[in-house]
Each structure stands twice: as C-alpha cells, then as structure tokens.
Design a protein around this motif. Structure first.
Motif, mmCIF file in Angstrom:
data_model
loop_
_atom_site.group_PDB
_atom_site.id
_atom_site.type_symbol
_atom_site.label_atom_id
_atom_site.label_comp_id
_atom_site.label_asym_id
_atom_site.label_seq_id
_atom_site.Cartn_x
_atom_site.Cartn_y
_atom_site.Cartn_z
ATOM 1 N N MET A 1 4.620 6.049 -4.808
ATOM 2 C CA MET A 1 5.083 6.165 -6.195
ATOM 3 C C MET A 1 4.134 7.011 -7.032
ATOM 4 S SD MET A 1 6.795 2.399 -6.843
ATOM 5 C CE MET A 1 7.412 2.751 -8.490
ATOM 6 N N VAL A 2 2.839 6.848 -6.794
ATOM 7 C CA VAL A 2 1.873 7.658 -7.540
ATOM 8 C C VAL A 2 2.004 9.132 -7.136
ATOM 9 C CG1 VAL A 2 -0.594 8.130 -7.859
ATOM 10 C CG2 VAL A 2 0.254 5.782 -8.002
ATOM 11 N N LYS B 1 -4.009 -3.204 -12.143
ATOM 12 C CA LYS B 1 -3.452 -3.688 -10.855
ATOM 13 C C LYS B 1 -3.012 -2.506 -9.994
ATOM 14 C CE LYS B 1 -0.790 -6.281 -8.035
ATOM 15 N NZ LYS B 1 -1.457 -6.711 -6.808
ATOM 16 N N LEU B 2 -2.337 -1.542 -10.636
ATOM 17 C CA LEU B 2 -1.894 -0.360 -9.893
ATOM 18 C C LEU B 2 -3.100 0.411 -9.348
ATOM 19 C CD1 LEU B 2 0.064 1.891 -8.944
ATOM 20 C CD2 LEU B 2 0.020 2.805 -11.259
ATOM 21 N N ASN B 3 -4.114 0.600 -10.207
ATOM 22 C CA ASN B 3 -5.297 1.337 -9.760
ATOM 23 C C ASN B 3 -5.940 0.667 -8.548
ATOM 24 O OD1 ASN B 3 -5.222 3.484 -11.513
ATOM 25 N ND2 ASN B 3 -6.361 2.415 -13.126
ATOM 26 N N HIS C 1 0.830 -1.217 0.000
ATOM 27 C CA HIS C 1 0.000 0.000 0.000
ATOM 28 C C HIS C 1 0.853 1.251 0.000
ATOM 29 C CE1 HIS C 1 -2.971 -2.967 1.845
ATOM 30 N NE2 HIS C 1 -3.394 -2.694 0.620
ATOM 31 N N ARG C 2 1.837 1.256 0.881
ATOM 32 C CA ARG C 2 2.710 2.418 0.980
ATOM 33 C C ARG C 2 3.413 2.677 -0.353
ATOM 34 N NH1 ARG C 2 7.416 2.067 5.272
ATOM 35 N NH2 ARG C 2 8.489 1.141 3.509
ATOM 36 N N VAL D 1 -7.178 0.707 -2.917
ATOM 37 C CA VAL D 1 -7.274 0.057 -1.601
ATOM 38 C C VAL D 1 -6.447 0.832 -0.577
ATOM 39 C CG1 VAL D 1 -6.701 -2.035 -0.300
ATOM 40 C CG2 VAL D 1 -7.798 -2.227 -2.544
ATOM 41 N N ALA D 2 -5.245 1.235 -0.996
ATOM 42 C CA ALA D 2 -4.372 1.969 -0.069
ATOM 43 C C ALA D 2 -5.023 3.284 0.346
ATOM 44 C CB ALA D 2 -3.025 2.234 -0.737
#
Lengths: 248, 638
Positions: A202-203, A235-237, A196-197, A242-243
């Motif tokens: 990164m985003v 997958k990233l989204n 999650h972190r 969720v994070a």
C-alpha cells in the motif's frame, strides 16, 4: 442570511481555472452547506448559466463523496464534520465564503470543485483487503477478538476515504488514509498473515500515485471528518519498518 | 409470457440445498470464457462482482459514483440480521424465516425467504473473515442487539456504521479482484440501457459521466444491483444519486416490475426543516431499543418544552397500542402510528410534524456513558443537523421514505423475466413482501451477492448456450443511437424550470397521494396529474451544458425523466391492490382499530407489470403466493 461566495470554476482538467463571485441570498440557518449550493445552482440554471459542479451523494457524512475546501480548510474546519453535515448556522450574515476543490497532484480536477480520487481505490487494490474468497470461512465466533482490539480496529475502519487528509497536508500526503486501512486490518487477527505485505504494497502504491511525504504535522487529523487519529500513522510506520527489515 | 417462479419442489427447508445440487455447473476452465456485467457496487453488486471474479468469470462492474466504496449501502446504520442464536434466546433459521414472512405481511415468496434465513449465518462468518469489525463483548465474542419486529437479539452491528463496514468488506473483496485483473471497474459510469439480442440480455449501453461518451459493453449475462427507487418521492433517506433508471429501462426491454407500490416509510428520521431540504436523514431504528416514543396527550401541550410535560400527560403510544413489542414495533406500524398522532393534532416541532424519541429514562437506568457508547455517533449527527443536544432534550423524529420492497420481478434464481438479466439486492422485489424488517436489507444484499447469484448464474451459462454478440452488432448500435437521441432531446428543451423543481413537485404529489396512506380518490388524482407533469417536464425542463462533458444537470434530468414515468406505475399498482398490507396502507381497507386489513382471498399475489409500449397501459401478471409451512395469520404485534 445573505452571503458572498468565491467559487473555483474550471471547465475541465485541460483548461485553467479561476474564481468567480456569486451572491447567495435568503439562506436559512437550517440548510446544509450543500443545500446552500443547491440554491445557488438553481439560480444559475434559471439564468442560463452552468451550475457549479460538486460531488455529493449520501449527504449524511458517510459516503465520503463530498469534498470542498471551505475558507481554506477541507470540509470547513468543524470537528468531525464533513461538508454535507456542515450547516449554515455556522456562518454569519454578510460573510464571504471561499470554495475550492481538493488540491493535490494525485487528485486531478474533473470540473470546478469535483476531483478524481481513484488513486485511493488503487491503493486499496494493492493490498487493503484480507485475501479470503467467498465461502468456507470458519464460524464467526470461532475467533475471539478482545473488545479493545476490535474497538481500535473500528476506530481506524471508520475512514470514509474522502481525501480531506490529503487536501489539508502541505505535502498532499495520503499517510492518514493508508494508515487507517493498514491499522484496521493489521490490528485484527484476520489481517495478521498478510500484515507485512499489506503495509509494503500500500505504501508503494501510495508513492507511485504521486502523494507527498509525511512530516507528521497533524493537519490531516485536524480536518478528518471521522477524527481518525494520528497514532495510526505510527502504527503504519512500525508495520512498514518491520516489513522492510524483514525484506518481505 | 407466463410467470415461472422456478421454485424447487420438496420440503421448504431442503429446497435450496436440493436446488444447488441440481443446478448445472460450469467447469472451472470454462468460467473465464463467460463475461458478466454487474451494474452497481453496493452490498449486492460488490459482493456479486467479487465472488464471480473469484470463481473465475470475467467481470465488468459499473457505478455512477467516483468509487465503488460510496454506494448507498454505506449509510445503513443499525445492523444485519442472522439466525446464529449466539444469545441462546431461542432464535433459529425457522424463526428468522417466520419473522421475515410475517414482517412482510405474508406478501413475500416463502422459498426465497427461507433461503435468505438459511444463508444469513454464512454472511456473518464471511464478513468476520474479511475483517469487518463487528461489535464484541469483553469475552471476545460477537455482540447482538434487537431490532423491530423480532423478540430475539439477532442483529450484528458495528457501532452505528454497520452498512459502512459491510460495504467496505465487500469493496475490499472487490478491490482485490480488480487488482488481480478478474474484475474491471468503471466508476463514474452510468448504465443507460440494456441491450437484448435474440431475446436475451447481452449487454448494456453506458454513459461515461466525465467525458459524456456513450459506449457499449457486451456480456453473457447482465446483473443489475442498482438499489431502490425511493427518490421518486424527491425527499427520502436515499443518497442524492439513487435512481430507478436501470430497472426502469430494463422494464421497457421486458423485465417486469413487481409490486412497485410497496415502499417503506421509516419511522425514525429527522423531520423536514423547510422547502430547501434536499434529502432526509435516518436515525437508526436501533435507537428504539432504548428510546421511548411519545407525544403529549393534550394538543395544547404540544408547543411546551418537552421537559415541562408531566409523565402522566405523555402518550407513549407505541407502548400503549402494542404492549408486547412496544417501541420496537415494525416500521410500517410505527410510521402509521406517528402519522396518526400528528394527524390528531398532537405532533411536535415545526409544522407539528414530529414525535419525541426520548432517552431520559434510559440515561437514568443505564447512565449517560452507556447511551453515548451505544449511539454516540447518531446523537452527534442529530446535533449537527438540528443544533439540538438529544442527551438533554428528546429527539424529534418523523417518518420518511427509506426503502422500496418492490423492484424487478425475479424467479428463484434471481433472473428477471428477461432471460440473462439478473437483479439482486434492493433492486429486486423478492424477499421482503410488503414490509421489510430492520437489519434485513444488508442481509438480503449480501445473501444475493455472495451466496445465491454466484450459484444460479452458472446454471444459466451451462444451460443457455447462447453466444455473446460483438458490440458492433446492429442492436448495440441501435440502442446507442436511441440513447444519444434521448440526451439530445433533454438538452434541446431549454425551458424555464429546473429538473429539481419538477422532481420536487412529483415527489410532493406522490408523498401526498401514494405515501404512508393511500386511497382510491387520491390515487386517481395522481394518475391524472402525473402524465400532465411529465408533459410539463418535456416542455419546460432546462438542462444546461452539453452532452460531451461532465454534466451533472444532464445526469440528473435523465433520472428525473424516468421517475416521471415510474411514478405512474407505482400509483397504478397501489390503485389495483384493493387491500392494505405492510407499507401499502389503503385507507378504505382497515380494521375497526385502524390496522391494515389484508385480503388474502383476492390479493395473495405478486403483481408483476409488463411494459406494452409508450402511451399504452401496462399488463399485470399475477404470481400467486402459496404458503406450505406458515399459516397466513393476521399480523399482530399487540
């Protein structure tokens, strides 16, 4: 074969650039695109002119240093092929070829068609790693990982960080690059504790660097020399969503 | 100065553990007072910089590429060796040690190689923990394959991109430290000289490749991790930017160069297609697990389509000559056998400089899909470069310069003869003797960077007690001035020849006279020609542009100038070594059946060259190689 090149020339990041036209004569089919440019540069040096500055290093399609927009398409538009692996048999005698740099706010031009892609490094520094120090790690076989998961992680990890995805995107988004690294690590159990972190950090850094938003048009996937799949963006989204919900 | 290898006493298998205990430590709170410069960000450099940062040292890391992730370690394809014995096929630390010593033709330092084999197992654990996606079996455990010069399967791999994945692992560890502020990264920055104060390396002078600015960086120790010098041959499998500059300029400041004549010619590369060629591309040795190497038995068949040549008319020469290792004979031996086949007029393809690597038997035995799964990316790469489909017609391959076993001389602690200057990875000479086995370069780079240097450098800090000078020190100013003069000199020649054409000429000369086979006459000719060519370089080179800008021609010309000097030392070293061993094949010294004939009585030593000044002959120091555990046998793969 004989070709005409229209090449973007720009002295440095502070001055304006323009196209210049050069002939490329006696080009052989077996030459790589960069070897063709080498020939042109040898001619320019011999006539006392400044050679075209372009980045390249391994010339085997793996270091990710080469970066040319060829006839409007990053790396020239042949599936799974980086500029250095593009060969002149793909072109026709008499053709005019336009050569431009990666165009994105986050990749400022250094000179001619060479750009600064350090923004990618800063995204990795924000979270594209597993936080383990050297030493004290468990035996390699202590953690079985299914072949399917490992193979998928490898599919994502194959990214060479060239930036073609950004150059192809109308918004200059870095989503495919970020998705590839997040997916590689988040798919594996080693990356699980920080998943999650990692996605958030990164985003966040990606946005800070001035990359644009993703509208999932898929132009990135189309030009990726390693054929990284758009599904990794999903997958990233998911991981990012969720994070964010968890407030991590 | 006498060569002091500092090999610890005691039984071989206990030396490293004993030494680690005896090394002086630096208190955690004191580590941040020490600054370390790491030049290069490949496997050795990135792993060293990351680990030193984790330990608490203040680190600066430099690379000439635009990002540390692009170092040429990234191009390694096949794999990394480790003595895990996961396959239960009889592997052990001792066997990996023995294979490496034997593979190096008994010209490597025994204690270093044993340590390498010992820490190999830690490397795999470390990389798995970092998330390196090694190939796995369906049960979830790690997969292995075999490589040249070994009869066990000990090679770990990530498809055909093992180097990439290991480097990204180290790059990620390095990036983490950069993010935490323990390491400061300087991309697009080239080291142009070492600065020596009171006999110790205390910093470097660099050129910012974007702005052209020359600046100084001081440190308590300098680590060079700048790779090999294969590009001295112009054509090699190295990246375009790979160079000898850092170890060459360190040599001029007192860091001896060892065994420069030991260069590895890799047997499986894509053949040269013409004079325009800028570099050569390797086809991983792993292909020889399933590919069979052959040439036609008869010269007149060489121009026929390979498929039309009957099985009985093919010479599977590696299987014939080396039945127990077959197509997986070590690199030096396979390369020479390919040369021999082509020299006998049986080469195939353009210029008859190629041999076939044929997968048809493996495709029949295992299916096309299995071969595609194992080597798909390599077949794709082959097709992009040659336009041929290797699933249907055999690949054509030919040997090419690939790796350099020689490099800066270092002691057991990886410190050069210049105190405070450490050299790791391919840039040093230490572990591969006269020939490196496949999948051992990645192992050595990471062993040095993760598990050896971080211990030994601490001992230097704890015992040397030298203060770090400021960059305002006169020595830094003097070196900066030298560098500026050198740059000006390059730019002021304004001759008629491009740096590339001069480099190409040097490379061709070295390939012919100091390549796969050497002889006294050829080496003497090269030693006469190189100084002439160097003079031509300085009279005729045309370097365009200016000093204070992004100037790739200038960068390159500086590297070529160093190759012009280094090539001479390489030939001198080859001439002085009157024996054949590993990659150094002197035609005068061979057995009746054409194998390398070593001379252990006279040449069981490391040749470490000391610079004496411009225009003066360098002095050779000998470190004799003593083997306590292995018997120096004749290397046989028959």
């Amino acid at each position: 074969m004989n070709l005409t090149l229209k090449v973007w020339r720009q002295k440095n990041g502070q001055t304006e650039g323009h196209f210049e036209t050069y002939p490329a004569r006696d080009i052989i089919e077996d030459m790589s695109f960069l070897e063709m440019l080498d020939v042109v540069n040898e001619g320019l040096i011999s006539s006392g002119k400044d050679p075209i500055a372009f980045d390249s290093d391994c010339r085997e399609g793996i270091c990710g240093m080469c970066s040319l927009v060829i006839n409007g398409i990053p790396h020239g538009g042949h599936a799974g092929t980086a500029t250095c692996q593009l060969h002149m048999r793909r072109f026709k005698d008499g053709e005019t070829i336009t050569i431009e740099p990666w165009r994105a706010k986050a990749f400022p031009i250094i000179k001619d068609v060479a750009t600064n892609r350090s923004a990618f490094d800063r995204i990795i520094q924000a979270g594209g790693f597993v936080s383990v120090n050297t030493g004290g790690t468990p035996d390699g076989n202590a953690l079985p990982i299914s072949k399917e998961v490992s193979d998928r992680a490898m599919d994502a990890a194959a990214c060479i960080g060239c930036g073609a995805c950004v150059a192809a995107c109308k918004n200059a988004s870095a989503m495919l690059f970020v998705a590839a690294k997040v997916s590689h690590l988040n798919l594996l159990p080693q990356g699980e504790p920080e998943k999650h972190r990692r996605a958030l950090a990164m985003v966040t850094q990606m946005d800070k660097e001035g990359f644009g938003s993703c509208t999932v048009t898929g132009s990135c996937e189309a030009v990726c020399p390693k054929e990284i799949k758009l599904t990794f963006i999903a997958k990233l989204n998911r991981d990012f969503g969720v994070a964010a919900l968890l407030g991590k | 100065m006498a060569l002091e290898s500092n090999i610890p006493s005691g039984p071989l298998a206990q030396k490293w553990d004993k030494h680690k205990f005896e090394l002086k430590l630096v208190n955690p709170a004191n580590k941040r007072k020490f600054e370390v410069i790491v030049v290069g960000s490949g496997l050795a450099g990135a792993s060293a910089a990351a680990t030193l940062g984790e330990l608490g040292y203040k680190v600066k890391c430099f690379c000439y590429q635009d990002s540390p992730r692009r170092a040429h370690s990234i191009a390694a394809q096949g794999g990394i060796n480790a003595a895990k014995n996961y396959q239960n096929d009889g592997d052990s630390v001792h066997r990996l040690f023995y294979d490496t010593i034997k593979g190096g033709d008994f010209r490597a330092r025994e204690a270093n190689v044993h340590r390498l084999a010992q820490v190999s197992v830690n490397i795999i654990d470390q990389c798995v923990a970092q998330g390196v996606p090694f190939a796995r079996e369906y049960g979830g455990l790690l997969s292995n394959r075999s490589f040249g010069g070994a009869q066990v399967s000990r090679t770990f791999y990530a498809r055909g991109q093992t180097g990439q994945q290991l480097l990204l692992g180290a790059y990620q560890a390095l990036s983490r430290q950069i993010g935490m502020g323990t390491v400061k990264m300087y991309p697009r920055t080239e080291m142009v000289d070492v600065v020596v104060v009171d006999g110790h390396a205390k910093g470097i002078v660099v050129r910012d490749l974007v702005s052209g600015e020359i600046s100084s960086h001081a440190a308590d120790a300098v680590v060079l991790a700048t790779g090999g010098y294969g590009n001295v041959f112009f054509l090699s499998t190295n990246a375009k930017g790979c160079n000898v500059t850092s170890i060459w300029r360190a040599y001029k400041k007192g860091a001896y160069l060892a065994n420069p004549c030991y260069t590895q010619i890799h047997p499986t590369c894509i053949p040269v297609s013409g004079d325009h060629q800028s570099k050569l591309t390797l086809m991983s040795e792993s292909l020889r697990n399933d590919g069979r190497v052959w040439v036609p038995k008869r010269k007149e068949d060489c121009t026929k389509a390979p498929g039309s040549i009957a099985e009985d008319d093919r010479d599977y020469y590696l299987e014939r000559k080396y039945p127990s290792y077959g197509n997986l004979a070590p690199r030096d031996i396979s390369s020479r056998a390919a040369k021999e086949a082509c020299d006998s007029g049986r080469g195939v393809g353009p210029g008859a400089l190629g041999v076939y690597l044929d997968f048809s038997a493996a495709i029949k035995r295992l299916s096309l899909n299995v071969i595609r799964e194992r080597y798909g990316n390599l077949f794709d790469m082959y097709e992009k470069i040659t336009g041929e489909n290797a699933y249907q017609v055999p690949m054509r391959i030919y040997p090419a310069v690939h790796y350099t076993m020689g490099g800066s001389w270092v002691d057991y602690n990886l410190m050069s003869s210049l105190p405070g200057l450490f050299v790791v990875g391919e840039a040093n000479f230490s572990d591969h003797g006269a020939n490196r086995l496949g999948a051992s370069a990645l192992m050595q780079g990471l062993a040095d960077g993760y598990f050896v240097l971080p211990y030994t450098i601490g001992n230097y800090f704890a015992t040397c007690k030298q203060t770090r000078p400021a960059t305002s020190h006169t020595e830094f100013k003097k070196v900066e001035e030298d560098v500026r003069k050198f740059t000006e000199r390059l730019l002021s020649v304004k001759g008629k020849r491009t740096p590339t054409s001069l480099h190409r000429e040097l490379g061709k000369l070295l390939w012919e006279k100091c390549g796969m086979a050497r002889n006294e006459k050829g080496l003497k000719e090269a030693l006469k020609r190189i100084p002439e060519l160097r003079e031509e370089f300085w009279k005729t080179v045309n370097v365009t542009g200016e000093a204070m800008e992004f100037n790739q021609a200038l960068e390159y010309a500086g590297r070529v100038a160093d190759f012009m000097e280094f090539g001479e030392l390489m030939c001198l070293d080859a001439l002085e070594r009157n024996e054949s061993c590993g990659g150094h094949f002197r035609e005068e010294f061979q057995t009746p059946d054409g194998e390398a004939a070593r001379n252990d009585d006279k040449y069981a030593y490391v040749a470490a060259w000391e610079y004496q000044g411009a225009g003066k002959a360098p002095v050779m120091h000998k470190e004799s190689l003593e083997y306590s555990e292995v018997h120096m046998s004749t290397r046989s793969y028959k």
